[in-house]
Scaffold this motif. Structure first.
Motif, short mmCIF file in Angstrom:
data_model
loop_
_atom_site.label_atom_id
_atom_site.label_comp_id
_atom_site.label_asym_id
_atom_site.label_seq_id
_atom_site.Cartn_x
_atom_site.Cartn_y
_atom_site.Cartn_z
N VAL A 95 0.74 -1.51 0.14
CA VAL A 95 -0.11 -0.13 0.10
C VAL A 95 0.84 1.29 -0.19
O VAL A 95 0.52 2.41 -0.65
CB VAL A 95 -0.87 -0.05 1.17
N ARG A 96 2.02 1.29 0.64
CA ARG A 96 2.99 2.39 0.63
C ARG A 96 4.32 1.68 0.36
O ARG A 96 4.74 0.60 0.73
CB ARG A 96 2.86 3.05 2.02
N TYR A 209 -5.11 7.47 -5.56
CA TYR A 209 -3.48 7.13 -4.85
C TYR A 209 -3.38 5.61 -4.49
O TYR A 209 -2.40 5.25 -4.21
CB TYR A 209 -3.47 7.96 -3.63
N GLN A 247 -12.77 -3.99 2.00
CA GLN A 247 -12.24 -2.82 1.96
C GLN A 247 -13.26 -1.64 2.14
O GLN A 247 -12.82 -0.51 2.34
CB GLN A 247 -11.46 -2.68 0.82
N THR A 282 -13.65 -1.94 6.49
CA THR A 282 -13.49 -0.32 6.76
C THR A 282 -14.76 0.40 6.07
O THR A 282 -15.15 -0.24 5.11
CB THR A 282 -12.36 0.24 6.14
N PRO A 309 -12.28 6.61 7.44
CA PRO A 309 -11.31 7.52 6.67
C PRO A 309 -11.53 8.59 5.94
O PRO A 309 -12.46 8.55 4.96
CB PRO A 309 -10.66 6.39 5.85
N GLN A 311 -9.00 10.96 4.61
CA GLN A 311 -8.02 11.09 3.70
C GLN A 311 -7.53 12.46 3.70
O GLN A 311 -6.51 12.60 3.55
CB GLN A 311 -8.37 10.47 2.28
N ARG A 323 -12.53 10.36 -4.22
CA ARG A 323 -13.37 9.95 -3.03
C ARG A 323 -14.61 10.05 -2.96
O ARG A 323 -15.47 9.53 -2.10
CB ARG A 323 -12.69 10.46 -1.59
N ASP A 349 -8.30 7.96 8.77
CA ASP A 349 -6.78 7.70 8.13
C ASP A 349 -6.70 9.17 7.55
O ASP A 349 -7.72 9.48 6.78
CB ASP A 349 -6.98 6.44 7.21
N ILE A 351 -4.36 11.34 4.62
CA ILE A 351 -2.86 11.18 3.73
C ILE A 351 -2.42 12.59 3.62
O ILE A 351 -3.31 13.49 3.42
CB ILE A 351 -3.04 10.46 2.42
N PHE A 380 -0.62 9.23 7.46
CA PHE A 380 0.33 8.73 6.37
C PHE A 380 0.94 9.91 5.39
O PHE A 380 0.11 10.62 5.11
CB PHE A 380 -0.31 7.57 5.49
N ILE A 381 2.24 9.73 5.17
CA ILE A 381 2.73 10.45 4.00
C ILE A 381 2.46 9.91 2.78
O ILE A 381 2.38 8.74 2.55
CB ILE A 381 4.22 10.71 4.39
N TYR A 382 1.79 10.89 1.83
CA TYR A 382 1.49 10.16 0.51
C TYR A 382 2.68 9.22 -0.02
O TYR A 382 4.01 9.87 0.10
CB TYR A 382 1.36 11.20 -0.33
N SER A 383 2.24 8.05 -0.63
CA SER A 383 3.41 7.36 -1.12
C SER A 383 3.12 7.02 -2.66
O SER A 383 1.94 6.84 -2.94
CB SER A 383 3.51 6.19 -0.62
N ARG A 385 2.59 5.24 -5.91
CA ARG A 385 2.53 4.10 -6.23
C ARG A 385 2.31 3.68 -7.89
O ARG A 385 1.18 4.14 -8.50
CB ARG A 385 0.99 3.09 -5.45
#
Ligand code: SAH
Ligand code: SF4
Ligand code: F3S
Length: 485
Positions: A95-96, A209, A247, A282, A309, A311, A323, A349, A351, A380-383, A385
């Motif tokens: 996921v990250r 993302y 999910q 979730t 979440p 986001q 979203r 959650d 981001i 979370f820091i955006y990663s 993908r």
């Protein structure tokens, strides 16, 4: 040492020919064959049939690992705590980016172990393996790996391992997708008193993302009767708490031939005797219905906890994230839930640093955090993908800016959470006792309905039971209490 089992090619071919085509019968057949091979190999030097599974990522992966573990135990393996084992299996997450890096780190280590014990088997499965570039890299640079499979065919572990042992070659079997749901195979629960239950697989939301829809495939719901049957069986086996997993549980049942809502499924789970607590993960805000809020409100068993979440708090960023709700819609929903169920604990959650995120957008996120006052938030820091729409977006935010925002957000989240979490101090709450406290002798640790941890004096015999506990003191994120008897 050759880790191929001595057997003729013809015998192997005959074994395959005799295998039933239908599932799960086919896997039970291969479990028997695998057990025979494992028994034989145990006579060899250096093979005691121990296994270890390293699990990364979310609850779905944890649940998958319980299934993998169940299959290996049935095949005659025994579980050990470390990677010093005859079979090490990594159930990966992607996921990250840092989730991936961890796995490569472990692979380096396990390679050094395998050099000393060449009969050792190394397997990789889970979300990372659904990415073709990853599998190509494993084939090229990690040739000592014995077994690679993905998220869609974990039920086939017995067959894959058997094939690997008989063929002597790296076995790679990754499916692009599936419509099949194979259950009814052995599974080994981590806790005797609580269990995750898959209600659906995959995801159709394609948040821009997120890689999950690509590695877990399209959304598939299990038939309600199958789910209820599994939960009844769990209850008969001593389980008091179930966590329904998906999910996006709020879209459960929409694609079934006889559609059913998630709220209706919850009503039916509630009727199962022996089940005392129901959790789920979730919830996507866009699909959370009024019916669900009503069911939660009236329920005696559904826990007072909702992971919702957000986001981002910026409508602009939310739109770019795909979203499908605005800041205002999210806030309205959060307030509606709090009003209907005042003792609910909301978690989320977030981001930070999604492409194009401005200071103003980030301020919107802080604003939502301040307004909703979450019990806790995963930040979370955006990663980036590869293959997701966001990876190709312009205006990726510089690392230093993201880091600074991340720290500000974390501080805010922690401050609010320390204020919110203590609100039940000096009340009596029901606690499901989960384990002996590892730091304080004579104490046990459990969770309240809203998921907050409580430590209190008590013995091991309480594990798996619901205890009434007076919360004497709030320590910010947990309570110290004493049992009310
Ligand atoms: N299905 C769940 C989330 C599964 S992934 C949901 O929609 O709520 C868990 C969390 O990981 C997400 O909520 C998101 O906050 C985070 N996440 C997903 N992709 C990410 C990425 N590329 N970078 C950073 N965080 C990410
Ligand atoms: Fe990813 Fe969005 Fe699906 Fe969650 S809902 S798994 S964040 S695509
Ligand atoms: Fe990770 Fe796969 Fe879960 S990518 S978060 S383990 S669905």
């Amino acid at each position: 040492m050759n880790i191929r089992v001595n057997n003729t090619r013809q015998q192997f071919a005959e074994t395959l020919d005799r295998a039933p085509a239908g599932e799960p019968e086919r896997q039970y057949y291969f479990l028997d064959r695998l057990r025979e091979v494992v028994e034989k190999k145990k006579a060899e030097e250096g093979f005691s049939a121990t296994f270890h599974i390293e699990t990364y990522g979310c609850q779905m992966n944890a649940k998958d690992s319980e299934k993998l573990c169940g299959i290996l135990l049935k095949a005659g393996f025994t579980e050990v705590e470390s990677e010093h084992a005859d079979f090490v299996l990594y159930n990966t997450c992607t996921v990250r980016e840092n989730a991936n890096q961890k796995v490569y780190g472990h692979l380096g280590y396990v390679h050094s172990l395998k050099k000393k014990h060449p009969s050792m088997l190394v397997g990789l499965c889970g979300c990372m393996m659904q990415e073709p570039e990853v599998v190509a890299k494993i084939r090229k640079d990690y040739r000592f790996v014995d077994l690679v499979f993905g998220t869609h065919n974990i039920f086939k572990l017995a067959e894959l391992l058997y094939d690997r042992l008989m063929s002597g070659h790296m076995e790679v079997d990754v499916w692009e997708g599936t419509t099949e749901i194979v259950e009814d195979l052995p599974a080994e629960r981590k806790y005797p008193f609580k269990s995750g239950v898959n209600i659906m697989f995959g995801c159709n939301n394609f948040c821009s993302y997120c890689i999950v829809p690509y590695v877990r495939g399209r959304e598939r719901s299990r038939e309600p009767e199958e789910i209820l049957k599994e939960i009844r069986r769990l209850a008969a086996d001593g389980v008091v708490e179930v966590m329904l997993l998906g999910q996006n549980v709020n879209s459960y049942g929409k694609t079934l031939s006889t559609p059913i809502s998630f709220a209706e499924l919850l009503r039916r789970v509630e009727e199962i005797e022996g089940i005392e607590r129901i959790r789920f993960m979730t919830s996507h805000p866009k699909d959370l219905s009024d019916e669900l809020i009503q069911v939660m409100r009236q329920s005696k068993k559904i826990c007072r906890h909702l992971h919702l979440p957000v986001q981002s708090g910026s409508t602009d960023i939310l739109q770019k994230m795909n979203r499908r709700y605005t800041k205002e819609q999210y806030l309205e929903l959060a307030f509606k839930i709090k009003e209907a169920i005042p003792d609910i604990s909301l978690t989320t959650d977030i981001i930070v640093g999604f492409p194009g995120e401005t200071e103003e957008d980030f301020e919107d996120t802080l604003d939502v955090v301040r307004q909703v006052r979450y019990d806790s938030a995963f930040t979370f820091i955006y990663s980036k993908r590869t293959g997701t729409p966001a990876a190709a977006m312009e205006n990726q935010v510089p690392e230093a800016v993201v880091k600074e925002r991340f720290d500000r957000l974390l501080k805010e989240v922690q401050q609010i959470s320390s204020e919110v979490c203590g609100r039940d101090v000096h009340t009596v709450q029901q606690v499901l006792v989960e384990e002996k406290n590892s730091h304080m002798d004579g104490y046990v640790t459990g969770r309240m309905s809203n998921n907050t941890l409580v430590h209190f004096p008590g013995g091991e015999e309480l594990i798996g039971t619901l205890a009434d506990v007076y919360l004497e003191e709030s320590k910010g994120f947990y309570y110290m209490g004493r049992r009310e008897v």
